[in-house]
Scaffold this active site. Structure first.
Site, PDB file in Angstrom:
ATOM      1  N   SER A 141       0.856  -1.183   0.000  1.00  0.00           N
ATOM      2  CA  SER A 141       0.000   0.000   0.000  1.00  0.00           C
ATOM      3  C   SER A 141       0.887   1.225   0.000  1.00  0.00           C
ATOM      4  O   SER A 141       2.076   1.148   0.328  1.00  0.00           O
ATOM      5  CB  SER A 141      -0.882  -0.005   1.253  1.00  0.00           C
ATOM      6  N   TYR A 154      -3.434  -1.212  10.582  1.00  0.00           N
ATOM      7  CA  TYR A 154      -3.411  -1.350   9.122  1.00  0.00           C
ATOM      8  C   TYR A 154      -2.094  -0.826   8.565  1.00  0.00           C
ATOM      9  O   TYR A 154      -1.445  -1.488   7.743  1.00  0.00           O
ATOM     10  CB  TYR A 154      -4.590  -0.593   8.509  1.00  0.00           C
TER      11      TYR A 154
END
Length: 268
Positions: A141, A154
């Site tokens: 990400s 996360y």
């Protein structure tokens, strides 16, 4: 990719499904895997209508035995695997770090990080035995490089995937390509209420697919990410310039240099 076998975890929706369509359109045989049978059935039916050879099997990436069954299914169906996309991931509505329930934090790490670890472990060993050119791409990400979102677990999971991928790529034979996919905000089921405002998954797949085929180490998309990355790197360089500036012979304590010297002396 004609007749190459491509396995995609989390392949029924979002980025995974968009990649399944893109690989499939290029002639690849697709295996998608995740826990939701009905979503995989729907995805494979739609892929079939597009002329893609697509099959599915249930897989929970938090369970090593389940990932091993995925590999067994793939080799049983096709006798090989040429590309693995470790794409399965989740996001929860995290509170402040001190207020986030530990079970939520562990769940995020178990899917987003340990799930990737298990995929690399199981398929990496199989691909090594297979002995032919293969690829493993892990979905990281923009949160692998800076804090684009507010969820600590996360972000930590995606930072961890970066480290795992970079180390793993040094440990596999040179006929296995290992790389990191770095999405920015892409339409998915993680935050469906915002999908009309973010990059469509098909557009994202179109951007990154040539990079995967080229075997790139980092697979990128959202151009403005470099601004956020530079913010962190500039702060880091400033800290070194102020408190640990370069000097003649400063490699004396560099880990890689030290390891090399210790190996030469037979100490490790």
């Amino acid at each position: 990719m004609k007749d190459k076998v491509v396995v995609i975890t989390g392949g029924a929706t979002g980025i995974g499904y968009a990649l399944a369509k893109t690989f499939g359109a290029d002639g690849a045989k697709i295996v998608i895997a995740e826990p939701r049978e009905h979503r995989m059935e729907e995805a494979c039916e739609m892929l079939g209508e597009l002329g893609v050879d697509a099959r599915w099997t249930v897989c929970d990436v938090t369970d090593l035995e389940s990932v091993e069954k995925l590999a067994h299914f793939t080799w049983g169906q096709h006798g090989r695997c040429d590309v693995l996309i470790n794409n399965a991931g989740i996001g929860l509505r995290e509170k402040r770090l001190p207020d986030t329930p530990m079970e939520d934090a562990h769940r995020i790490m178990d899917v987003n990080f340990w799930g990737v670890w298990r995929g690399c472990r199981v398929f990496g060993n199989r691909m090594k035995e297979q002995g032919s050119p293969a690829m493993i791409y892990n979905t990281g990400s923009e949160n692998s490089f800076f804090c684009a979102s507010t969820g600590a677990a996360y972000i930590a999971s995606k930072h961890a995937v970066l480290g795992l991928t970079e180390m793993f790529r040094q440990q596999v034979p040179n006929y296995i390509t290992v790389g990191l996919i770095i999405p920015g905000w892409v339409a998915s089921e993680l935050n469906p209420q915002f999908n009309e405002h973010v990059m469509p998954a098909d557009d994202f797949a179109a951007i990154i697919y040539p990079q995967i085929k080229a075997g790139e180490r980092f697979v990128v998309s959202h151009a403005y990410n470099v601004v956020r990355i530079d913010e962190r790197m500039d702060a880091l360089r400033a800290a070194y310039a102020k408190y640990a500036p370069r000097y003649e012979g400063d490699e004396e304590y560099d880990v890689k240099v030290l390891v090399g010297r210790l190996k030469d002396r037979g100490l490790i």
